[in-house]
Design an enzyme around this catalytic site. Structure first.
Site, PDB file in Angstrom:
ATOM      1  N   ARG A 172       1.014  -1.206  -0.003  1.00 31.19           N
ATOM      2  CA  ARG A 172       0.265   0.015  -0.093  1.00 31.19           C
ATOM      3  C   ARG A 172       0.913   1.447   0.293  1.00 31.19           C
ATOM      4  O   ARG A 172       1.542   1.405   0.716  1.00 31.19           O
ATOM      5  CB  ARG A 172      -0.603   0.193   1.525  1.00 31.19           C
ATOM      6  CG  ARG A 172      -1.753   1.005   1.251  1.00 31.19           C
ATOM      7  CD  ARG A 172      -2.881   1.159   0.671  1.00 31.19           C
ATOM      8  NE  ARG A 172      -4.095   2.782   0.591  1.00 31.19           N
ATOM      9  CZ  ARG A 172      -3.919   3.842  -0.412  1.00 31.19           C
ATOM     10  NH1 ARG A 172      -2.589   3.847  -0.634  1.00 31.19           N
ATOM     11  NH2 ARG A 172      -4.226   4.807   0.560  1.00 31.19           N
ATOM     12  N   HIS A 211       1.707   7.289   1.793  1.00 26.00           N
ATOM     13  CA  HIS A 211       0.396   7.968   1.259  1.00 26.00           C
ATOM     14  C   HIS A 211      -0.015   8.154   2.842  1.00 26.00           C
ATOM     15  O   HIS A 211       0.789   8.371   3.622  1.00 26.00           O
ATOM     16  CB  HIS A 211      -1.024   7.369   0.678  1.00 26.00           C
ATOM     17  CG  HIS A 211      -1.161   6.062   1.799  1.00 26.00           C
ATOM     18  ND1 HIS A 211      -0.371   4.957   2.122  1.00 26.00           N
ATOM     19  CD2 HIS A 211      -1.883   5.708   2.912  1.00 26.00           C
ATOM     20  CE1 HIS A 211      -1.574   4.758   3.057  1.00 26.00           C
ATOM     21  NE2 HIS A 211      -2.654   5.521   3.328  1.00 26.00           N
ATOM     22  N   HIS A 258      -3.302  11.017   5.075  1.00 28.73           N
ATOM     23  CA  HIS A 258      -4.692  11.351   4.830  1.00 28.73           C
ATOM     24  C   HIS A 258      -4.855  11.736   5.867  1.00 28.73           C
ATOM     25  O   HIS A 258      -4.858  12.185   6.708  1.00 28.73           O
ATOM     26  CB  HIS A 258      -5.444  10.283   4.734  1.00 28.73           C
ATOM     27  CG  HIS A 258      -4.927   8.718   5.053  1.00 28.73           C
ATOM     28  ND1 HIS A 258      -4.903   8.857   6.958  1.00 28.73           N
ATOM     29  CD2 HIS A 258      -5.201   7.458   5.056  1.00 28.73           C
ATOM     30  CE1 HIS A 258      -4.571   7.589   7.131  1.00 28.73           C
ATOM     31  NE2 HIS A 258      -4.477   7.047   5.150  1.00 28.73           N
ATOM     32  N   GLU A 269      -5.638   6.711  10.748  1.00 31.28           N
ATOM     33  CA  GLU A 269      -5.871   5.523  10.371  1.00 31.28           C
ATOM     34  C   GLU A 269      -5.571   4.685  12.051  1.00 31.28           C
ATOM     35  O   GLU A 269      -4.654   4.746  12.416  1.00 31.28           O
ATOM     36  CB  GLU A 269      -5.056   5.381   9.275  1.00 31.28           C
ATOM     37  CG  GLU A 269      -5.100   3.745   9.121  1.00 31.28           C
ATOM     38  CD  GLU A 269      -3.976   3.431   7.810  1.00 31.28           C
ATOM     39  OE1 GLU A 269      -4.416   4.985   7.135  1.00 31.28           O
ATOM     40  OE2 GLU A 269      -3.264   2.910   8.479  1.00 31.28           O
ATOM     41  N   HIS A 275       2.641   7.214   5.825  1.00 32.26           N
ATOM     42  CA  HIS A 275       2.808   5.618   6.142  1.00 32.26           C
ATOM     43  C   HIS A 275       2.746   4.892   5.140  1.00 32.26           C
ATOM     44  O   HIS A 275       2.686   5.396   3.738  1.00 32.26           O
ATOM     45  CB  HIS A 275       2.427   5.299   7.057  1.00 32.26           C
ATOM     46  CG  HIS A 275       0.964   5.257   7.626  1.00 32.26           C
ATOM     47  ND1 HIS A 275       0.101   7.165   6.903  1.00 32.26           N
ATOM     48  CD2 HIS A 275      -0.706   4.526   6.245  1.00 32.26           C
ATOM     49  CE1 HIS A 275      -1.522   6.823   6.881  1.00 32.26           C
ATOM     50  NE2 HIS A 275      -1.834   5.617   6.706  1.00 32.26           N
ATOM     51  N   GLU A 316     -11.590   5.426   0.727  1.00 32.71           N
ATOM     52  CA  GLU A 316      -9.669   4.772   0.268  1.00 32.71           C
ATOM     53  C   GLU A 316      -9.437   6.377  -1.123  1.00 32.71           C
ATOM     54  O   GLU A 316      -8.188   6.053  -1.893  1.00 32.71           O
ATOM     55  CB  GLU A 316      -9.699   3.520  -0.101  1.00 32.71           C
ATOM     56  CG  GLU A 316      -9.456   3.016   1.374  1.00 32.71           C
ATOM     57  CD  GLU A 316      -8.434   3.169   1.808  1.00 32.71           C
ATOM     58  OE1 GLU A 316      -7.646   3.840   2.536  1.00 32.71           O
ATOM     59  OE2 GLU A 316      -7.058   2.167   1.261  1.00 32.71           O
TER      60      GLU A 316
HETATM   61 MN    MN Z   1      -3.791   4.839   4.955  1.00 33.60          MN
END
Ligand code: MN
Ligand code: MN
Length: 409
Positions: free
Chosen positions: A120, A123, A125, A129, A168, A191
């Site tokens: 993943r 990124h 946000h 999280e 992360h 997402e």
């Molecule tokens: Mn994330």
């Protein structure tokens, strides 16, 4: 009936019989018909029109609710099986947000799978999280605003928390990679709208990139044209080889071994609670990992400080939510389902299956808080309680005074 109609009818009947035969062997909700039918004594009637036996078998308390259910509640259940899955080389993700459960204003859940080596991408946000590792192992990395770096391997039962804006990554490790559930402290999260390193770099003039990193523009000849989201990479080596010191040690780790915690044990199950008191970096999401034995039940309670989301991991459950104003609704849950309870609404969660029920309770809160109906009644003058609920004081005297989050069958 024409021959064609008769053939179709018989084919339909055979399909129904096959479906119900399969269901007869599966676990059933306690007290439900087999298969469930909207018939109770002389009330109701069997379905004549379109029917979906497998769906109906999963929701026996919708089709044939307890007589105590009343009024209309919005749906408080969503199955990840009904969520769109976003597939990439290296894994997939699917989400349950306010778009799927309209009451879920402040929590969104993402179920993600990364194969060994699947990444993943780097990124960040806006929401924080929080995550629970369901299966396998992954390597997570992050840095904070002072450049203090974090790299850790997480396995089943471990959790992590990246506060708002902390960059992360997650990568599946050797074996079969990892599957986990991510919890965001905003129901509107998607997402599809995270800040991804590839997306940013793709939308920055090359000369600016060159100036920023102090390298020639040709260094950026191969950068991805758009967000990668999840991609396949090679399986990383030992964590020791991936260690980067950063600008000093983190004051608070971003991960915590929730299942290593000694649980609250009762006759009917166990509860492990994690919030900012034992996992200080998780200031916006509190959680409980609950195990309930067959027939046992998470006691009648409510949460004075937050909405609750649930993620069902194994077993079967039913929950009745009391919404005041003569309104109560019962919902059934299977593994991979998400449940929801608006703040202050009374509820219980009962194991209706034959195996241990395991699920997460999640709140957008810094601390776990619940109010127990048993404890409330036990700590209120007995005569007063008796006058309210018409239960004899000799019975009220025997209600245990200590909190018992899971009560036995
Ligand atoms: Mn994330
Ligand atoms: Mn609860």
């Amino acid at each position: 009936m024409s021959d064609l109609q008769r053939r179709e009818f018989l084919t339909g009947a055979a399909a129904f019989a096959a479906a119900t035969a399969t269901l007869a062997g599966a676990e059933r909700a306690s007290g439900a018909d087999d298969p469930p039918r909207p018939v109770r004594g002389d009330k109701g009637a069997p379905i004549l029109g379109p029917s979906n036996p497998s769906r109906e078998a999963q929701s026996p308390d919708r089709l044939n609710p307890p007589v105590t259910d009343s009024g209309t509640l919005p749906t408080l259940r969503w199955s990840f099986a009904d969520s769109h899955i976003k597939m990439r080389e290296g894994g997939w993700s699917r989400q349950t947000t306010i778009r799927e459960i309209p009451s879920s204003t402040d929590l969104a859940l993402v179920n993600m799978r990364l194969k060994a080596g699947g990444v993943r991408e780097l990124h960040w946000h806006k929401p924080a999280e929080w995550a629970f590792m369901v299966k396998g192992r992954a390597r997570i990395t992050a840095i904070d605003e002072q450049g203090r770096a974090f790299q850790e391997d997480v396995g089943e039962g471990d959790i992590w928390n990246f506060p708002s804006g902390i960059p992360h990554s997650i990568q599946g490790l050797e074996g079969d990679g990892a599957e986990f559930v991510l919890v965001f402290d905003d129901g509107n999260f998607s997402e599809d709208s995270t800040f991804s390193v590839t997306d940013w770099i793709a939308h920055t003039p090359r000369e600016v990139l060159a100036k920023n990193f102090g390298v020639p523009e040709r260094a950026f000849a191969n950068i991805p044209e758009k967000e990668r989201f999840i991609f396949q990479s090679k399986v990383p080596g030992p964590l020791s080889e991936d260690r980067v010191a950063g600008a000093g040690p983190l004051p608070m780790p971003f991960s915590y071994r929730l299942l290593a915690q000694e649980p609250i044990r009762t006759k009917g199950g166990t509860v492990r609670i994690s919030d900012s008191t034992n996992f200080p970096v998780a200031t916006t999401i509190a959680a409980a990992f609950v195990e309930i034995e067959p027939g046992a039940m998470r006691e009648l309670h409510w949460h004075p400080n937050a909405n609750e989301a649930q993620y069902y991991i194994s077993g079967q459950a039913r929950m009745t939510v009391f919404a005041a104003h003569e309104t109560a609704g019962t919902f059934d849950y299977q593994p991979g389902d998400v449940g929801f309870v608006p703040r202050n609404m009374g509820h219980y969660i009962e194991n209706t299956g034959k195996t241990t029920l395991r699920f997460l309770e999640l709140w957008r809160a810094d601390k776990f808080a619940d109010i127990s109906l048993r404890q409330w009644l036990a700590f209120t003058p007995a005569e007063l309680v008796a006058a309210n609920v018409k239960i004899d004081t000799s019975i009220l005297a025997n209600i245990p005074k200590h909190k018992t989050p899971v009560v036995p069958a």
